[in-house]
Enzyme design. Structure first.
Site, short mmCIF file in Angstrom:
data_model
loop_
_atom_site.label_atom_id
_atom_site.label_comp_id
_atom_site.label_asym_id
_atom_site.label_seq_id
_atom_site.Cartn_x
_atom_site.Cartn_y
_atom_site.Cartn_z
N SER A 13 0.81 -1.22 0.00
CA SER A 13 0.00 0.00 0.00
C SER A 13 0.84 1.27 0.00
O SER A 13 0.32 2.37 0.12
CB SER A 13 -0.91 0.03 1.23
OG SER A 13 -0.14 0.00 2.43
N GLU A 114 21.65 15.87 3.05
CA GLU A 114 21.63 14.69 3.90
C GLU A 114 22.93 13.93 3.77
O GLU A 114 23.76 14.21 2.88
CB GLU A 114 20.42 13.79 3.56
CG GLU A 114 19.09 14.43 3.96
CD GLU A 114 17.90 13.51 3.82
OE1 GLU A 114 18.11 12.32 3.52
OE2 GLU A 114 16.77 13.98 3.99
N HIS A 228 19.07 2.93 10.76
CA HIS A 228 19.07 4.39 10.85
C HIS A 228 19.66 4.77 12.20
O HIS A 228 19.25 4.25 13.23
CB HIS A 228 17.66 4.95 10.71
CG HIS A 228 17.63 6.41 10.40
ND1 HIS A 228 17.97 7.37 11.34
CD2 HIS A 228 17.34 7.09 9.26
CE1 HIS A 228 17.87 8.57 10.78
NE2 HIS A 228 17.50 8.43 9.52
N ARG A 274 25.26 6.10 6.92
CA ARG A 274 24.49 5.64 8.07
C ARG A 274 25.11 4.46 8.80
O ARG A 274 24.99 4.34 10.02
CB ARG A 274 23.07 5.28 7.60
CG ARG A 274 22.26 6.51 7.24
CD ARG A 274 20.93 6.14 6.63
NE ARG A 274 20.14 7.35 6.41
CZ ARG A 274 18.95 7.35 5.80
NH1 ARG A 274 18.44 6.23 5.35
NH2 ARG A 274 18.30 8.48 5.64
N HIS A 331 16.05 0.12 9.47
CA HIS A 331 15.40 1.18 8.70
C HIS A 331 15.08 0.79 7.27
O HIS A 331 13.94 0.93 6.83
CB HIS A 331 16.29 2.42 8.71
CG HIS A 331 15.71 3.61 8.04
ND1 HIS A 331 14.48 4.15 8.39
CD2 HIS A 331 16.18 4.40 7.03
CE1 HIS A 331 14.22 5.21 7.64
NE2 HIS A 331 15.23 5.37 6.80
N ARG A 366 22.16 1.99 1.35
CA ARG A 366 21.37 2.97 0.58
C ARG A 366 21.78 4.40 0.89
O ARG A 366 21.91 4.77 2.06
CB ARG A 366 19.88 2.80 0.88
CG ARG A 366 19.00 3.84 0.20
CD ARG A 366 17.54 3.61 0.52
NE ARG A 366 17.21 3.82 1.91
CZ ARG A 366 16.84 4.98 2.44
NH1 ARG A 366 16.78 6.07 1.70
NH2 ARG A 366 16.54 5.06 3.72
N SER A 371 15.36 6.12 -1.63
CA SER A 371 14.30 5.10 -1.67
C SER A 371 13.03 5.60 -2.33
O SER A 371 12.40 4.87 -3.11
CB SER A 371 14.00 4.60 -0.26
OG SER A 371 13.69 5.67 0.60
#
Length: 543
Positions: A13, A114, A228, A274, A331, A366, A371
């Site tokens: 979803s 970031e 994360h 990360r 994460h 990642r 994402s």
């Protein structure tokens, strides 16, 4: 049992699911299944934003290089090129269709910074409400030809002659149904729910990975779970995500002794990749110190980060102190169902997109905010592929039939979900070693009979037990991958093999379930781990 035929069934979803459904709905009859409510997904929780090289001073090539560096050169370079080169135009397309991102006072898109990015290229919406804003926009875009069925969980795939032709579901009322489709698409998110600390929605347990594996699809890169660094810690619980964007605006990590813990550790300090930040925090916690995110240098914190402000307020964290207690949490899952750039899996008729899929775009770690861009780019690639693909189903598959069980329902004794999550966090979490992984695998194998007998016992089990059995199986596969990769790369860190090993460069550990599989894989450049049907199970070999 009811049998309903669709052109496409999409399971999930979140952003990948709804984008895929929306693209296809103009020409196909699409049904979307979600195990919970339509707003209960990781996309809705996404705070950070969408990365894209849209600034005049930026380029797709710079974004490409940042992605490879963060991914420790484990990435599929063709997938990364598709992501970074096509991403800006696809971002512009959704903006043209009414999605509004934050702008500066001059009316230009406001771009954030970031970790591990070489420049500001992160688009935000509503400050730290990017996922929520995108999902609301997506729901407003959905065509009437898309049917969303909530609280109905896919518990098995229907496969005949090695082709997937539908799904078997179980809803919250205990009703079991089958639905047929020309194409089945998994867009279910990752596997954060396998861990005690996670930023993921509670519904994200990696179940689709086990479903795909059960019918013979290949899984790959399962050892790469990104943690994360900054989950808000309240007592011994992680209660929500503190976006990396907070550090991008000047926040820094410190311990309870007042020391800045990232200073001098990495050239990017608090904006290091990360995996590095998570391990530094882990080491601080392991030595008995507490870790805080100091926000004293973040201007207009409450206006810039309303979601985080509300989360802190609801858990009694006083922002006036400028210190937010943090702990790392599971994460994003870089591994998943192996696919090509079009979302095709090793099973005809079965596709995967988004976090549940692994086309190699993220490598071993990642890059922040890639994402949501992945969802945008590869959902469209998948949809275009299906729209250009003629149906090969010219036959009616045999009816799905239950097998009789030799196991009695009352003999099935499973651990508490919380016990599994704690063991995964301890032994297959941020820092791993051989002894811990062997201990975890040994414990998980005590439940192997159940996942190997699911064809027989599934019809007699409630949804909670079916899901837990799948969670145990996926945990076993993750732990096996982590044990076999004897190096440290990206999000996978082995205390007993703490360095990159060039012999492992671009090597992938793959899992596939087949009845008569040869222990010697024909997959080039891959370390192949067969399931228990392969003699000895242990056999792994470079080809």
């Amino acid at each position: 049992m009811s049998h309903t035929q669709y052109d496409v069934i999409v399971v999930g979803s979140g952003m990948s699911a709804l984008l895929t459904a929306n693209y296809l709905s103009k020409h196909m009859n699409v049904m979307v299944f979600t195990k919970s409510g339509k707003h209960e997904n990781n996309s809705f929780l996404a705070q950070g934003g969408v990365a894209g090289a849209i600034a005049k001073t930026d380029s797709w090539n710079q974004h490409y290089m940042d992605t490879l560096i963060a991914g420790c050169d484990h990435n599929n370079k063709y997938s990364v090129q598709l992501l970074t080169k096509q991403g800006p135009a696809m971002l512009q397309e959704i903006i043209d269709n009414g999605m509004k991102f934050d702008e500066d006072p001059s009316g230009n898109l406001s771009l954030g910074m970031e970790g591990a990015h070489s420049m500001r290229r992160i688009l935000h919406a509503g400050g730290d409400q990017t996922g929520k804003k995108i999902m609301k926009w997506l729901h407003s875009q959905l065509k009437e030809s898309v049917t969303i069925l909530e609280h109905e969980t896919v518990v098995n795939l229907l496969v005949d002659s090695e082709r997937c032709y539908g799904v078997k579901t179980l809803n919250t009322l205990g009703q079991r149904r089958t639905y047929r489709a020309t194409h089945v698409v998994f867009a279910t998110g990752g596997a954060g729910g396998l861990y005690s600390y996670t930023s993921n929605n509670n519904s994200v347990t990696g179940m689709a990975l086990a479903l795909a594996y059960r019918v013979g699809a290949t899984l790959t890169d399962l050892e790469f779970m990104q943690f994360h660094p900054t989950m808000l810690r309240v007592g011994d619980k992680a209660v929500g995500l503190i976006s990396e964007a907070v550090r991008g605006e000047g926040a820094y990590l410190m311990n309870n002794e007042g020391k800045s813990i990232m200073s001098g550790v990495h050239p990017l300090n608090d904006l290091a990749p990360r995996d590095i930040v998570s391990r530094v925090i882990f080491n601080e916690l392991d030595q008995g110190r507490e870790v805080f995110l100091n926000i004293e240098h973040v201007r207009n914190f409450e206006a810039r980060f309303p979601t985080i402000t509300q989360m802190c307020s609801s858990h009694g964290i006083n922002l006036a102190n400028k210190l937010l207690p943090v702990v790392p949490g599971a994460h994003f899952f870089m591994g998943g169902i192996e696919t090509n750039e079009n979302g095709e899996t090793s099973i005809e008729g079965l596709y995967a997109v988004g976090e549940v899929a692994c086309n190699g775009v993220h490598g071993a770690n990642r890059l922040a905010s890639n994402s949501l861009l992945e969802a945008i780019v590869f959902s469209k690639k998948l949809a275009e592929h299906l729209l250009n693909k003629e149906s090969t189903i010219q036959w009616m598959p045999t009816d799905y039939r239950e097998k009789l069980s030799s196991l009695k329902r009352e003999t099935i004794i499973l651990p508490a979900k919380e016990e599994l999550q704690k063991k995964m966090m301890k032994y297959a979490g941020i820092v791993r070693n051989k002894n811990g992984l062997l201990k975890l695998i040994s414990w998980l194998k005590t439940y192997q009979t159940y996942w190997e007998s699911l064809d027989e016992i599934e019809s007699s089990l409630p949804l909670e037990k079916i899901e837990l059995i799948y969670m145990l199986q996926v945990s076993y596969l993750i732990a096996s991958s982590a044990l076999n990769r004897e190096e440290s790369r990206g999000a996978h860190f082995r205390l007993d093999f703490p360095y990159l090993n060039e012999n492992w460069k671009q090597k992938r550990i793959m899992h596939q379930k087949k009845q008569n599989i040869s222990c010697k894989s024909v997959l080039t450049n891959a370390l192949f781990v067969a399931d228990a049907k392969c003699k000895g199970e242990k056999t792994v070999e470079y080809i």
